[in-house]
Design a protein around this motif. Structure first.
Motif, PDB file in Angstrom:
ATOM      1  N   ASN A  43      10.359   6.036 -11.623  1.00  0.00           N
ATOM      2  CA  ASN A  43       9.366   7.003 -11.191  1.00  0.00           C
ATOM      3  C   ASN A  43       8.363   6.308 -10.279  1.00  0.00           C
ATOM      4  O   ASN A  43       7.835   5.242 -10.633  1.00  0.00           O
ATOM      5  CB  ASN A  43       8.650   7.606 -12.399  1.00  0.00           C
ATOM      6  N   ILE A  44       8.093   6.892  -9.130  1.00  0.00           N
ATOM      7  CA  ILE A  44       7.230   6.256  -8.134  1.00  0.00           C
ATOM      8  C   ILE A  44       6.151   7.243  -7.689  1.00  0.00           C
ATOM      9  O   ILE A  44       6.454   8.401  -7.368  1.00  0.00           O
ATOM     10  CB  ILE A  44       8.041   5.792  -6.914  1.00  0.00           C
ATOM     11  N   LYS A  45       4.911   6.768  -7.681  1.00  0.00           N
ATOM     12  CA  LYS A  45       3.781   7.560  -7.184  1.00  0.00           C
ATOM     13  C   LYS A  45       3.374   7.008  -5.823  1.00  0.00           C
ATOM     14  O   LYS A  45       2.925   5.863  -5.712  1.00  0.00           O
ATOM     15  CB  LYS A  45       2.606   7.482  -8.166  1.00  0.00           C
ATOM     16  N   ILE A  46       3.562   7.802  -4.785  1.00  0.00           N
ATOM     17  CA  ILE A  46       3.209   7.364  -3.438  1.00  0.00           C
ATOM     18  C   ILE A  46       1.692   7.311  -3.300  1.00  0.00           C
ATOM     19  O   ILE A  46       0.980   8.203  -3.778  1.00  0.00           O
ATOM     20  CB  ILE A  46       3.821   8.310  -2.390  1.00  0.00           C
ATOM     21  N   ASN A  47       1.219   6.280  -2.650  1.00  0.00           N
ATOM     22  CA  ASN A  47      -0.215   6.133  -2.411  1.00  0.00           C
ATOM     23  C   ASN A  47      -0.692   7.298  -1.548  1.00  0.00           C
ATOM     24  O   ASN A  47      -0.183   7.501  -0.433  1.00  0.00           O
ATOM     25  CB  ASN A  47      -0.486   4.803  -1.695  1.00  0.00           C
ATOM     26  N   PRO A  48      -1.658   8.086  -2.035  1.00  0.00           N
ATOM     27  CA  PRO A  48      -2.105   9.261  -1.266  1.00  0.00           C
ATOM     28  C   PRO A  48      -2.733   8.900   0.069  1.00  0.00           C
ATOM     29  O   PRO A  48      -2.870   9.754   0.950  1.00  0.00           O
ATOM     30  CB  PRO A  48      -3.114   9.934  -2.210  1.00  0.00           C
ATOM     31  N   ARG A  49      -3.135   7.625   0.237  1.00  0.00           N
ATOM     32  CA  ARG A  49      -3.756   7.210   1.499  1.00  0.00           C
ATOM     33  C   ARG A  49      -2.710   6.769   2.535  1.00  0.00           C
ATOM     34  O   ARG A  49      -3.054   6.365   3.640  1.00  0.00           O
ATOM     35  CB  ARG A  49      -4.753   6.072   1.247  1.00  0.00           C
ATOM     36  N   THR A  50      -1.414   6.842   2.143  1.00  0.00           N
ATOM     37  CA  THR A  50      -0.327   6.454   3.040  1.00  0.00           C
ATOM     38  C   THR A  50       0.516   7.678   3.375  1.00  0.00           C
ATOM     39  O   THR A  50       0.724   8.551   2.527  1.00  0.00           O
ATOM     40  CB  THR A  50       0.560   5.383   2.364  1.00  0.00           C
ATOM     41  N   SER A  51       0.994   7.757   4.615  1.00  0.00           N
ATOM     42  CA  SER A  51       1.856   8.883   4.982  1.00  0.00           C
ATOM     43  C   SER A  51       3.164   8.782   4.198  1.00  0.00           C
ATOM     44  O   SER A  51       3.693   7.689   3.976  1.00  0.00           O
ATOM     45  CB  SER A  51       2.146   8.875   6.483  1.00  0.00           C
ATOM     46  N   THR A  52       3.664   9.938   3.778  1.00  0.00           N
ATOM     47  CA  THR A  52       4.890   9.971   2.969  1.00  0.00           C
ATOM     48  C   THR A  52       6.062   9.348   3.730  1.00  0.00           C
ATOM     49  O   THR A  52       6.856   8.593   3.162  1.00  0.00           O
ATOM     50  CB  THR A  52       5.228  11.423   2.583  1.00  0.00           C
ATOM     51  N   HIS A  53       6.172   9.656   5.024  1.00  0.00           N
ATOM     52  CA  HIS A  53       7.274   9.117   5.826  1.00  0.00           C
ATOM     53  C   HIS A  53       7.239   7.592   5.856  1.00  0.00           C
ATOM     54  O   HIS A  53       8.273   6.926   5.657  1.00  0.00           O
ATOM     55  CB  HIS A  53       7.177   9.671   7.254  1.00  0.00           C
ATOM     56  N   GLN A  54       6.067   7.033   6.085  1.00  0.00           N
ATOM     57  CA  GLN A  54       5.934   5.584   6.144  1.00  0.00           C
ATOM     58  C   GLN A  54       6.202   4.953   4.781  1.00  0.00           C
ATOM     59  O   GLN A  54       6.859   3.911   4.675  1.00  0.00           O
ATOM     60  CB  GLN A  54       4.528   5.209   6.632  1.00  0.00           C
ATOM     61  N   ALA A  55       5.680   5.608   3.721  1.00  0.00           N
ATOM     62  CA  ALA A  55       5.862   5.070   2.372  1.00  0.00           C
ATOM     63  C   ALA A  55       7.342   5.039   1.993  1.00  0.00           C
ATOM     64  O   ALA A  55       7.834   4.060   1.427  1.00  0.00           O
ATOM     65  CB  ALA A  55       5.071   5.904   1.371  1.00  0.00           C
ATOM     66  N   LEU A  56       8.082   6.118   2.320  1.00  0.00           N
ATOM     67  CA  LEU A  56       9.508   6.172   1.982  1.00  0.00           C
ATOM     68  C   LEU A  56      10.295   5.094   2.723  1.00  0.00           C
ATOM     69  O   LEU A  56      11.217   4.481   2.159  1.00  0.00           O
ATOM     70  CB  LEU A  56      10.073   7.550   2.323  1.00  0.00           C
ATOM     71  N   ALA A  57       9.930   4.860   3.974  1.00  0.00           N
ATOM     72  CA  ALA A  57      10.607   3.805   4.734  1.00  0.00           C
ATOM     73  C   ALA A  57      10.377   2.440   4.089  1.00  0.00           C
ATOM     74  O   ALA A  57      11.301   1.625   3.950  1.00  0.00           O
ATOM     75  CB  ALA A  57      10.115   3.811   6.177  1.00  0.00           C
ATOM     76  N   THR A  58       9.141   2.187   3.657  1.00  0.00           N
ATOM     77  CA  THR A  58       8.807   0.907   3.026  1.00  0.00           C
ATOM     78  C   THR A  58       9.531   0.753   1.691  1.00  0.00           C
ATOM     79  O   THR A  58      10.114  -0.304   1.395  1.00  0.00           O
ATOM     80  CB  THR A  58       7.291   0.804   2.806  1.00  0.00           C
ATOM     81  N   GLY A  97       0.795  -1.218   0.000  1.00  0.00           N
ATOM     82  CA  GLY A  97       0.000   0.000   0.000  1.00  0.00           C
ATOM     83  C   GLY A  97       0.828   1.269   0.000  1.00  0.00           C
ATOM     84  O   GLY A  97       0.292   2.370   0.127  1.00  0.00           O
ATOM     85  N   ALA A  98       2.155   1.123  -0.165  1.00  0.00           N
ATOM     86  CA  ALA A  98       3.030   2.309  -0.129  1.00  0.00           C
ATOM     87  C   ALA A  98       2.945   3.128  -1.402  1.00  0.00           C
ATOM     88  O   ALA A  98       3.090   4.356  -1.367  1.00  0.00           O
ATOM     89  CB  ALA A  98       4.469   1.881   0.119  1.00  0.00           C
ATOM     90  N   ILE A  99       2.734   2.454  -2.543  1.00  0.00           N
ATOM     91  CA  ILE A  99       2.706   3.168  -3.819  1.00  0.00           C
ATOM     92  C   ILE A  99       1.437   2.826  -4.579  1.00  0.00           C
ATOM     93  O   ILE A  99       0.785   1.810  -4.312  1.00  0.00           O
ATOM     94  CB  ILE A  99       3.932   2.837  -4.689  1.00  0.00           C
ATOM     95  N   SER A 100       1.090   3.689  -5.513  1.00  0.00           N
ATOM     96  CA  SER A 100      -0.054   3.399  -6.382  1.00  0.00           C
ATOM     97  C   SER A 100       0.400   3.060  -7.796  1.00  0.00           C
ATOM     98  O   SER A 100      -0.331   2.428  -8.550  1.00  0.00           O
ATOM     99  CB  SER A 100      -1.007   4.607  -6.422  1.00  0.00           C
ATOM    100  N   ALA A 101       1.614   3.480  -8.179  1.00  0.00           N
ATOM    101  CA  ALA A 101       2.128   3.162  -9.519  1.00  0.00           C
ATOM    102  C   ALA A 101       3.638   3.352  -9.530  1.00  0.00           C
ATOM    103  O   ALA A 101       4.202   4.095  -8.721  1.00  0.00           O
ATOM    104  CB  ALA A 101       1.479   4.057 -10.574  1.00  0.00           C
ATOM    105  N   MET A 102       4.276   2.671 -10.518  1.00  0.00           N
ATOM    106  CA  MET A 102       5.733   2.756 -10.628  1.00  0.00           C
ATOM    107  C   MET A 102       6.111   2.479 -12.078  1.00  0.00           C
ATOM    108  O   MET A 102       5.516   1.616 -12.731  1.00  0.00           O
ATOM    109  CB  MET A 102       6.363   1.725  -9.688  1.00  0.00           C
ATOM    110  N   ALA A 103       7.078   3.224 -12.607  1.00  0.00           N
ATOM    111  CA  ALA A 103       7.469   3.054 -14.009  1.00  0.00           C
ATOM    112  C   ALA A 103       8.914   3.471 -14.205  1.00  0.00           C
ATOM    113  O   ALA A 103       9.475   4.229 -13.407  1.00  0.00           O
ATOM    114  CB  ALA A 103       6.556   3.882 -14.918  1.00  0.00           C
ATOM    115  N   GLU A 104       9.501   2.973 -15.293  1.00  0.00           N
ATOM    116  CA  GLU A 104      10.863   3.334 -15.664  1.00  0.00           C
ATOM    117  C   GLU A 104      10.839   4.347 -16.805  1.00  0.00           C
ATOM    118  O   GLU A 104       9.915   4.370 -17.615  1.00  0.00           O
ATOM    119  CB  GLU A 104      11.640   2.088 -16.113  1.00  0.00           C
TER     120      GLU A 104
END
Length: 794
Positions: free
Chosen positions: A620-635, A490-497
């Protein structure tokens, strides 16, 4: 005699403490501003000059013509260096081909650091005259070698001897440390060159000569030269101008490539080209801040003049007595110059303390690492010169004005300064506030332009979007697994190169043709390689057709255009149309709305997006808006470390990268606003002193008016209106002047704001309020005074 002048000057200063404080404070602030700006200008003008061969070093640049417009770039074909050595070797002492400076992963055992460095030919060490702390400048002769800056060696090896240690670059190349050089100065274009690896190592592992089907068209590298001692740069430029034109194919010759040399002396301050002509660059800021420093110092001098001449009646008897007992006018002039110079000396001492106090903030805003040049003789000579010059300029008018009084009139009591005597002071106040108001309006226009451009629609979503520069292949090999694992958490919603960051263009090509293309039309296109989920990750907006999809096998030859590219090609219905690129056909599957990828102040560049599952340099990484940025970056960091232990997890937020594009304008705005604030402060110190003197001079008039029934408000208005009139006149002069200059400044930007009326209204209101606040203390104090005390002497 000089001792007598000094003694009398000291007595006058100590007797009038408030008057002296205002003079010293005003001059001190003005000189501190001039000192800080002088340090900044010195740093700018000496950029790159710490390199001994400064006057003989140049970079190879080229002009190319597209549809009648000439573009200038530093990127040239990788064969350029060899050709210059082969055909024009007598004109050059050294010719060096280099890649671009980028971040690379350096590893020694378990120690891993990311540093910016470059692949260059060995002679770069001689061109830059590197000061070797270990090893020699010939350390790059072996293609399996590397030389490090002292700071990089310290970060990688600590206090251990780095020589002959084996390190790994980008988890690909094992090289031996053959030298350590002293870090290059901060005010140098090579300040971030923290390591140098051999160019041959880069060539051998990229096989450019084998892969390039048309090597003279590919502009991807840098070429630096050091001219031979006898060579003239302009003559050599004229010799080599057709070196590329002779090598390219007929189709590419239509772009009329012209090769020329840009000397190092122009890299920093004269790097801007328009239509192939060098039109300047950062030098405009040097002139701008030089004028600001001069104006602020002038404001401080005006304060001294005003405050000195305002007290003319008090000094009149002194002048009369001195003349009556035989003093010559020249002696009186010297006395007044001694007073102004003494004030300037005290102000200089204060300015040094103030400059030292403000320097850390000034460095942070200016992006510099400057310091006061305590051990530099020129600094002290310049300081002494400015102090004496300031003292003479500040004392010029008071000296000749006060020394002109006639002793007979003064001693008889018939001397009156008259109404016209105040006119020079009023003119000087108008000049003060005119300059201050121009600075304030200019600052507001700069900030408005930055904010206007920041709010420009960029065509994608920056919220929660970050990118990671991939150095090893591990992330790419495990891309699908990493993407799925991060989505499951749940940390990201999308990811691409992609082949580059969304805020920059790394590749430009002109080898495109399409049905109906006019043979006379030429144009470069930005090329971005991207994996299937790129559009979903960055949130671009499809205006026609569709996005890339892994469900369509034909997308391997599919491309997406931005709207600017589609318009340039003249395609009314682009979907399904065929575009030929270097002999290979691609079909257009979609058109997206324009994205701002280069300068936010310029029109959007025509762009082509190509589906490529191997576009791996940038994740390129899109963080899930429903997750805190700090937690998402750690994951994300944990997962990346799991699959890519060789590389530290370093990331950049796209909105921060975009914000850095406004660095120059924001720095100018912040510095200008700071200087404008100090200019207002200096002007207000002068107003405060004049208001104090005026209230003291009119004390009996105020007493009579109070006895006759005048209210405090009436008296406040009486004492304040004269100053408000002066400020209104200043505004009437400053508004059209600032409009003229700032309108011209805005013309430098193709995407620009407008100058609206409220900027002038707000500035005018602010200037009047500041004036009223400054003079009100003395006005109200005089109005509230007991009239009995002021009239008792009558």
């Amino acid at each position: 005699m000089i001792k007598n002048y000094i003694k009398i000057a000291w007595r006058n200063l100590s007797r009038n403490k408030i008057h002296s404080f205002l003079n010293i404070a005003g001059l001190g602030v003005g000189m501190a501003v001039a000192m800080l700006i002088g340090l900044w200008i010195y740093d700018e003008l000496t950029y790159n000059q710490a390199i001994p061969n400064y006057n003989h070093i140049a970079v190879v640049k080229q002009n190319q013509t597209f549809n009648g417009e000439v573009g200038t770039q530093s990127a040239v074909p990788y064969l350029m260096g060899d050709e210059l050595r082969k055909s024009y070797g007598g004109d050059f002492k050294y010719v060096v081909t280099a890649s671009w400076n980028h971040d690379h992963l350096l590893a020694f055992g378990e120690q891993k650091i990311t540093k910016s460095g470059n692949y260059m030919e060995p002679q770069i060490t001689d061109i830059l005259s590197l000061k070797m702390l270990n090893g020699t400048r010939s350390g790059l002769r072996d293609k399996q070698s590397v030389i490090l800056s002292a700071s990089t060696a310290k970060a990688l090896f600590g206090n251990a001897d780095p020589m002959n240690k084996r390190i790994r670059i980008d988890h690909k190349f094992d090289v031996t440390v053959t030298g350590v050089y002293q870090d290059l100065p901060q005010n140098s274009d090579f300040n971030d060159l923290t390591f140098i690896a051999p160019w041959q190592l880069f060539i051998d592992n990229n096989n450019w000569s084998e892969k390039a089907t048309n090597p003279w068209r590919n502009n991807s590298f840098l070429t630096f030269v050091q001219l031979a001692d006898h060579a003239d740069l302009n003559q050599v430029s004229a010799k080599i101008k057709d070196v590329k034109l002779k090598k390219v194919r007929p189709a590419d010759a239509a772009f009329k490539p012209v090769i020329f040399l840009l000397p190092m002396s122009r890299w920093h301050l004269y790097a801007e080209f328009k239509n192939g002509v060098n039109v300047g660059g950062a030098i405009q800021y040097v002139w701008l801040f030089g004028l600001i420093g001069l104006f602020v110092l002038m404001l401080a001098c005006i304060n001294f003049m005003n405050l000195s001449t305002a007290r003319s009646e008090r000094r009149a008897k002194e002048v009369g007595i001195r003349k009556a007992i035989g003093s010559l006018r020249s002696q009186l002039v010297k006395q007044f110059f001694m007073e102004s110079t003494m004030v300037a000396v005290f102000a200089f001492v204060c300015s040094i303390l103030l400059a030292q106090l403000l320097l850390p903030y000034f460095n942070a805003v200016a992006g510099k690492q400057m310091h006061l040049l305590w051990g530099n003789v020129l600094f002290w000579l310049a300081g002494a010169g400015i102090t004496v010059f300031t003292g003479l300029i500040a004392g010029l008018y008071p000296a000749f004005y006060l020394s002109s009084f006639q002793p007979a009139k003064v001693l008889k009591g018939t001397f009156k300064v008259g109404r016209l005597a105040a006119m020079p002071r009023q003119i000087l106040v108008i000049v003060q506030f005119t300059i201050s108001v121009v600075l304030i309006i200019g600052t507001m226009v700069v900030f408005r332009q930055v904010q206007f451009t920041k709010n420009r629609p960029v065509g994608y979503s920056r919220d929660g979007l970050l990118n990671v520069s991939v150095i090893t292949d591990d992330i790419h090999k495990n891309f699908a697994a990493i993407s799925q694992e991060l989505k499951n958490t749940g940390a990201i919603s999308a990811m691409a190169e992609s082949s580059g960051e969304i805020t920059s263009v790394n590749e430009v090509d002109n080898g495109f043709s399409w049905s109906g293309k006019d043979a006379s039309v030429q144009g470069n296109f930005a090329v971005v390689y991207a994996s299937h989920n790129y559009g979903k990750t960055i949130g671009w907006q499809v205006s026609a057709g569709r996005d890339f999809s892994e469900n369509f096998l034909t997308d391997s030859t599919g491309i997406i255009l931005n709207e600017t590219a589609a318009r340039f090609m003249g395609l009314k219905h682009p979907i399904g149309q065929t575009v030929n690129w270097d002999g290979k056909n691609f079909h257009i599957i979609g058109v997206i709305k324009d994205m701002v990828m280069q300068s936010p102040y310029s029109p959007v560049f025509r762009s082509v997006f190509v589906s490529d599952p191997n576009a791996q340099p940038i994740i390129n990484i899109k963080i899930n808006p429903r997750t805190s940025t700090h937690q998402a970056l750690a994951t994300i960091g944990e997962v990346f470390k799991k699959y890519n232990p060789a590389q530290p997890f370093n990331y950049q937020f796209t909105d921060e990268q975009y914000a850095r594009k406004f660095g120059d304008e924001e720095r100018v705005g912040k510095l200008a606003s700071g200087f404008a604030g100090l200019a207002i402060l200096i002007s207000c110190l002068g107003l405060f002193g004049m208001a104090s003197f005026m209230a003291e001079q009119r004390i009996k008039e105020i007493g009579v008016r109070k006895v006759l029934g005048a209210s405090v408000l009436n008296l406040w208005g009486l004492l304040s209106k004269d100053f408000v009139k002066l400020i209104v006149i200043s505004l009437l002069i400053a508004i059209p002047v600032s409009y003229y200059f700032m309108q011209g400044w805005l013309q430098n930007y193709q995407y620009r704001s407008t100058i609206t009326w409220w900027i002038f209204a707000a500035t005018a209101l602010g200037a009047i309020l500041i004036t009223l606040l400054t003079v009100s203390y003395q006005s109200i104090r005089a109005a509230l005074a007991n009239p009995v005390k002021s009239l008792r002497a009558e």
